[in-house]
Enzyme design. Structure first.
Site, PDB file in Angstrom:
ATOM      1  N   TRP A   1       1.065  -1.340   0.351  1.00 37.05           N
ATOM      2  CA  TRP A   1      -0.372   0.323  -0.425  1.00 37.05           C
ATOM      3  C   TRP A   1       0.706   1.568   0.151  1.00 37.05           C
ATOM      4  O   TRP A   1       0.812   2.119  -0.573  1.00 37.05           O
ATOM      5  CB  TRP A   1      -1.582   0.232   1.148  1.00 37.05           C
ATOM      6  CG  TRP A   1      -1.948   1.275   1.264  1.00 37.05           C
ATOM      7  CD1 TRP A   1      -2.934   1.543   1.021  1.00 37.05           C
ATOM      8  CD2 TRP A   1      -1.984   2.684   2.050  1.00 37.05           C
ATOM      9  NE1 TRP A   1      -3.641   2.802   0.923  1.00 37.05           N
ATOM     10  CE2 TRP A   1      -2.749   2.857   1.358  1.00 37.05           C
ATOM     11  CE3 TRP A   1      -0.638   2.470   2.544  1.00 37.05           C
ATOM     12  CZ2 TRP A   1      -2.936   4.988   2.238  1.00 37.05           C
ATOM     13  CZ3 TRP A   1      -0.431   4.284   3.488  1.00 37.05           C
ATOM     14  CH2 TRP A   1      -1.604   4.718   3.106  1.00 37.05           C
ATOM     15  N   HIS A   2       1.485   1.168   0.569  1.00 41.36           N
ATOM     16  CA  HIS A   2       2.902   2.424   0.755  1.00 41.36           C
ATOM     17  C   HIS A   2       2.772   2.541  -0.455  1.00 41.36           C
ATOM     18  O   HIS A   2       3.671   3.877  -0.329  1.00 41.36           O
ATOM     19  CB  HIS A   2       4.010   2.070   1.809  1.00 41.36           C
ATOM     20  CG  HIS A   2       3.257   2.018   3.284  1.00 41.36           C
ATOM     21  ND1 HIS A   2       2.836   1.436   4.054  1.00 41.36           N
ATOM     22  CD2 HIS A   2       3.424   3.524   4.023  1.00 41.36           C
ATOM     23  CE1 HIS A   2       2.425   1.888   4.853  1.00 41.36           C
ATOM     24  NE2 HIS A   2       2.834   2.962   5.172  1.00 41.36           N
ATOM     25  N   GLY A   3       4.077   1.132  -1.101  1.00 40.84           N
ATOM     26  CA  GLY A   3       4.408   1.910  -2.303  1.00 40.84           C
ATOM     27  C   GLY A   3       4.628   1.028  -3.603  1.00 40.84           C
ATOM     28  O   GLY A   3       4.361  -0.410  -3.073  1.00 40.84           O
TER      29      GLY A   3
ATOM     30  N   PHE B   1       0.963   8.492  -2.414  1.00 39.64           N
ATOM     31  CA  PHE B   1       0.855   7.264  -1.778  1.00 39.64           C
ATOM     32  C   PHE B   1      -0.950   7.334  -2.402  1.00 39.64           C
ATOM     33  O   PHE B   1      -1.893   8.660  -1.535  1.00 39.64           O
ATOM     34  CB  PHE B   1       0.396   6.814   0.115  1.00 39.64           C
ATOM     35  CG  PHE B   1       2.162   6.507  -0.274  1.00 39.64           C
ATOM     36  CD1 PHE B   1       2.313   7.210   1.281  1.00 39.64           C
ATOM     37  CD2 PHE B   1       2.999   5.571  -0.917  1.00 39.64           C
ATOM     38  CE1 PHE B   1       3.709   6.992   1.270  1.00 39.64           C
ATOM     39  CE2 PHE B   1       4.202   5.710  -0.319  1.00 39.64           C
ATOM     40  CZ  PHE B   1       4.185   5.854   0.918  1.00 39.64           C
TER      41      PHE B   1
END
Lengths: 466, 161, 398
Positions: free
Chosen positions: A319-321, A466
């Site tokens: 999710w963060h990247g 994000f």
């Protein structure tokens, strides 16, 4: 639009608050929606259309789900849920993961498929998760389908939390839509919190940031340098994201809404489990409520718990990247949490509290190295330097340290609830004094923030991507 | 139709609208049949040409590193005087894959010219180069514009295609 | 009974706390909105500024609202820039910010080191290896193609190397002596005088401006003492030194917003009978045609911000100097702005000097050489500009 540019606190915010408060109660939601859409569209108006499509799709899906559930048609409801969730995730994937996916396919199969990256709409990761939260809540009966398109749109686009959270679960927001919201105490609280957040972002995160990015560009060559770099990033990320969350929650309060707490002095953690109860709390809660628990959580035996944890942390990292470093970062925490839960429990309990805290922070700092490194090999390079490989000192490290040690010290102090403690001490002696002191203190902070905003180059919030 | 069908239709229409939106925004641009002269005329009509003069392949190579033979045609207007930042380059590609190379050569030229006027030597020119410059790829045409009226010239360019 | 007393007391305490909180909150809110109102009124009643002297750039003006602009997001960006640029007391806030950064120990602002003795020194920029190799190869080819001429290459180190003692402790510098030596080794058939050593020997003198990235005429005089024998010149030993300005605040002061001391600009006029006139090609920056001038110094420039342009008025594609030296030598110079204060030492020894700035010159160098009977060619650059130059190779081709 970013909270920490001059336009926001001095033009948008005052106008928004005034319009909101003078609007008659019935129109307040409309005003708020218009302001939120304006806020979203300011940076990139083209995506406004896309956002409206997202809202429309999920609105209709919610209504369908509600009606199918009422008619006890669970199979149909499930289909609608699946299709809608996939549609939302596809959109997220298209903007965020398409490039990463193609890069890996190219590398694996030795192809040269053209990779085009697209600029994602701001807040995509955050509002996608908000939408998913709505669908899941309606499906599981935790909330009623929202018939009012206005209220639903407001949930998605609510400008304090739109760009960078905290991620609000739909049932929490639903409750607040009904009750009367606006009161002056909350407004005051909100202003205070907003100023704290602004100061954290501009006076701590951005200042440490200039040193950190310079160090990263130069490339530190020594143990000392690597530690300074890692600790700088540790503090910078906290004050950047924490500051932004404070501003978001403060803004929510100004408008009469209670947004969930996102940070609780995270670096005072005594274990990794504790850390994740203090850092980006709304994300952790989201994954717990919508992935971990539905998968069975920890109720189906050790093997399944481990599997569930690894899935959750893989997704958290992702999710963060869209990068292997983020995935490794997520798995790193997954493994640590599993170890803490099953293997190290006895060991951890024996250690004195001071050592426990220190070791945990150490693990967290090492974790951040993966977060900021451009590649896995870079990350391992930095970590190996941190633990002894190569020279201990080098002059570049000394130079950057001499330019940032003061602010790092202030940052470390700011990780503790010192402000609150001092405030309480003054309050015990005199009520008037604490109010006066607050005004002076916040006044000074605000002036310094203005100087930073005018003088500094534009520095966007790290989690923006994000 | 009953309610749920209506909602289902609404849902799918929204998805379709999103997909269409994405396709429109991100499609690489259709091949235009407009001849180069027409595009040139459209763009020049909106621009003040007093500081410009038509240039040839030698200057194209010198300033952009591009060989004129690679493309289906080009039109270059260079500043008459080095102190003028205005410049126009229209390249008609022989192959849409050339677009990126041409655009980055244009960007490089723009960056070089901007650097020249940076450092206090020409704030007005620097302003023009940073705020009134356009590099745009549309299918088989690539455009570089540095001009006061860059915005309206860009519109004319797009319209001509 | 005791229990309810305690709960009543704690309830009362909580109430008092809440009241304090409310007071605190409302006071802060009032103060915050009062400040916003104040700033708003100030900016409403003051007209928009067009230009910032300290930053040396145009300030954003109020953007006109168009539907197109709004749809593309350009209006939003322009309006944000407008708010920032026209914020009341902008210069004050910038200064305050800089002061705070200095207190925190930052010794570098916007790519400028704040050094001892009130010096500003530009942070080093990495050489563009690719372009440098191209340029060196182009020079070698050029030398081979014109073997009848005398070639000279002079690369001047910047303050980041010569004044490294003044840099903040441990600040990353740049070993330009090494870089210059590497350049020398890659060139053949040229005279390559070493000016680095003599500049370093005099590093405690005013070799570079405190607020600008250029070198002073004093430094140029030292460099000339090395360049002259290399070019087979017997230099005049006496000069009239005039101070033309003591209020120079240069490019580095603009970049970082600090000007701890103003600079002095000196000109060196050789005591010689040789007189000259200067022909500028193309129009000047202000649009005037000043084709011929009796002096290489442009007095009007001393009224501008960038007073270093007193030397020749800035950079032109081609400047021709015709003298009464009558020595049979004509010099072609490929140069950057460091050469502008060097020419005052060179003119007595050449009949003509052609100063070409390859970034702007669009003509043919080959025909320049033919038409003017050039005898000597000098490449005169400072290290930083030379290692990032992208136009020399192209210019030499034609």
């Amino acid at each position: 639009m970013s909270f920490s540019t001059l336009l926001f606190p001095f033009v948008f915010l005052p106008i928004a608050i005034i319009l909101y408060y003078i609007s008659p109660k019935k129109i307040r939601s409309v005003t708020l929606l218009v302001l939120s859409l304006l806020f979203f569209a300011w940076g990139n108006p083209a995506y406004l259309l896309l956002m409206l499509c997202s809202i429309a799709m999920n609105y209709f899906a919610g209504l369908e789900l509600g009606h199918h559930l009422q008619a006890e048609n669970h199979r149909r409801a499930k289909t609608v849920l699946t299709v809608s969730v996939i549609a939302n995730l596809l959109l997220l994937g298209f903007f965020k993961y398409y490039g990463f996916l193609l890069d890996n396919i190219n590398a694996l199969l030795h192809l040269k498929l053209p990779v085009r990256t697209y600029l994602a709409p701001i807040g995509l990761s955050f509002y996608t998760f908000s939408l998913l939260s709505y669908l899941f809540d309606v499906y599981r009966g935790k909330a009623e389908m929202q018939r009012n398109l206005l209220s639903f749109s407001l949930y998605v686009t609510f400008f304090p939390k739109l760009i960078s959270g905290p991620i609000m679960q739909y049932h929490d927001f639903e409750a607040q839509l009904i009750s009367p919201r606006v009161n002056l105490t909350k407004l005051g609280d909100g202003v205070r919190l907003f100023l704290i957040g602004l100061a954290k972002k501009l006076l701590l995160a951005d200042v440490i940031g200039t040193s950190f990015y310079a160090m990263q560009a130069q490339g530190v060559q020594s143990t000392f340098g690597a530690w300074v770099e890692a600790i700088s990033y540790t503090l910078m990320l906290y004050f950047d994201f924490g500051g932004y969350s404070d501003m978001a929650i403060g803004l929510g309060k100004m408008l009469g809404f209670e947004l969930p707490k996102n940070f609780e002095y995270p670096y005072l953690c005594s274990s990794i489990t504790d850390f994740w109860r203090r850092w980006h709390i709304s994300l952790g809660s989201w994954f717990r409520d919508y992935v971990y628990i539905p998968l069975g959580g920890s109720r189906e035996g050790q093997a399944k718990t481990i599997r569930n944890l690894m899935i959750v942390w893989l997704l958290t990292g992702l999710w963060h990247g869209a990068s292997w470093t983020f995935i490794i970062w997520g798995l790193y925490y997954g493994i640590l949490l599993i170890l803490e839960k099953f293997v190290l429990k006895k060991v951890v309990d024996v250690l004195p509290s001071f050592l426990r805290h220190l070791l945990t922070v150490l693990l967290v700092v090492v974790g951040w190295v993966f977060f900021f490194s451009g590649s896995i090999s870079e990350a391992f390079g930095t970590i190996s330097r941190m633990f002894g490989k190569g020279a201990f000192l080098d002059s570049t490290a000394k130079y950057y340290f001499s330019g940032c040690w003061k602010i790092l010290l202030v940052g470390i102090f700011a990780c503790f609830p010192i402000g609150a403690r001092i405030g309480m001490q003054v309050y015990r002696r005199s009520e008037r004094a604490v109010v006066l002191l607050s005004v002076l203190y916040f006044g000074l902070l605000l002036l310094l923030c203005i100087a930073a905003m005018v003088g500094g180059t534009y520095s966007s919030f790290l989690y923006f991507q994000f | 139709m009953n309610k749920t069908t209506f909602f289902a239709v609404g849902r799918w229409v929204a998805i379709l609208a999103a997909v269409i939106f994405l396709i429109c925004t991100f499609s690489s641009g259709k091949i235009s049949k407009t001849p180069l002269e027409a595009v040139e005329k459209a763009v020049l009509g909106k621009v003040d040409t007093t500081h410009l003069e038509g240039s040839d392949a030698q200057i194209l190579h010198r300033d952009y590193g591009l060989s004129a033979n690679d493309y289906d045609g080009f039109v270059l207007y260079s500043p008459k005087d080095f102190m003028d930042p205005e410049e126009i380059l229209i390249v008609k590609l022989a192959d849409t894959n050339q677009a990126e190379q041409v655009a980055s050569a244009m960007q490089k030229r723009l960056d070089e010219r901007t650097a020249v006027f940076d450092n206090g030597y020409g704030p007005a020119q620097y302003d023009l180069l940073t705020k009134h410059s356009v590099i745009r790829t549309e299918g088989n045409y690539v455009l570089l514009l540095v001009s006061e009226n860059a915005e309206s010239a860009l519109k004319a360019f797009l319209k001509a295609l | 009974m005791e229990q309810s007393n305690i709960t009543r007391k704690s309830a009362a305490r909580r109430q008092r706390f809440q009241k304090m909180r409310q007071l605190q909150g409302s006071t802060l809110t009032v103060c915050f909105f009062a400040l916003v109102l104040l700033l708003g009124l100030i900016s409403l009643f003051s007209s928009d500024r067009a230009f910032s002297d300290t930053e040396n750039r145009a300030l954003a003006q109020r953007p006109k609202f168009t539907w197109d602009g709004a749809a593309s997001g350009q209006f939003g960006k322009d309006f944000s820039a407008y708010t920032a640029d026209q914020f009341p007391a902008r210069n004050f806030w910038v200064k305050l910010n800089n002061k705070c950064e200095r207190i925190l120990g930052k010794e570098e602002i916007s790519g400028v080191y704040i050094c001892d003795d009130d010096y500003l020194i530009e942070t080093p920029s990495a050489p563009n290896e690719e372009e440098l190799a191209k340029n060196l190869a182009a020079i070698n080819t050029f030398v081979e193609g014109h073997s009848e001429l005398d070639f000279h290459v002079c690369i001047v180190p910047n303050a980041i190397y010569v004044m490294q003692d003044k840099l903040p402790k441990n600040a990353p510098g740049q070993d330009q002596a090494k870089g210059i030596e590497q350049i020398r080794q890659q060139l053949s058939g040229v005279n390559f005088p070493d000016v680095t050593k003599i500049l370093c020997a005099h590093k405690d003198e005013a070799l570079y401006y405190r607020t600008d990235h250029h070198w002073t005429s004093l430094a140029a005089s030292y460099a000339f003492s090395q360049l002259a024998p290399s070019m087979a010149i017997s230099p005049v030993s006496d000069y009239d030194i005039y101070t033309v300005s003591s209020s120079f605040e240069g490019t580095l002061a603009n970049k970082c917003g600090i000007a701890p001391q103003k600079d002095i600009i000196e000109i060196y006029v050789p005591k010689t009978d040789v007189i000259y006139n200067v022909t500028f090609s193309g129009t000047s920056e202000t649009g005037e045609e000043t084709p011929v001038s009796r002096s290489m110094y442009v007095r009007e420039r001393l009224n501008d911000k960038n007073q270093y342009t007193v030397f020749f008025g800035g950079n032109y594609p081609l400047v021709t100097i015709d003298t009464t030296a009558d020595c049979g030598r004509t010099l072609l110079m490929f140069k950057d702005s460091y050469a502008n204060c060097m020419v005052q030492f060179l003119y007595p020894y050449f009949d003509h000097i052609l100063m070409v700035d390859p970034r702007y010159y669009t003509g043919s160098v080959a025909s320049l050489i033919r038409q003017n009977n050039v005898t000597d060619v000098l490449f005169f650059y400072n290290y930083s500009t030379f290692t990032q130059d992208t136009s020399l190779a192209n210019a030499l081709m034609y």
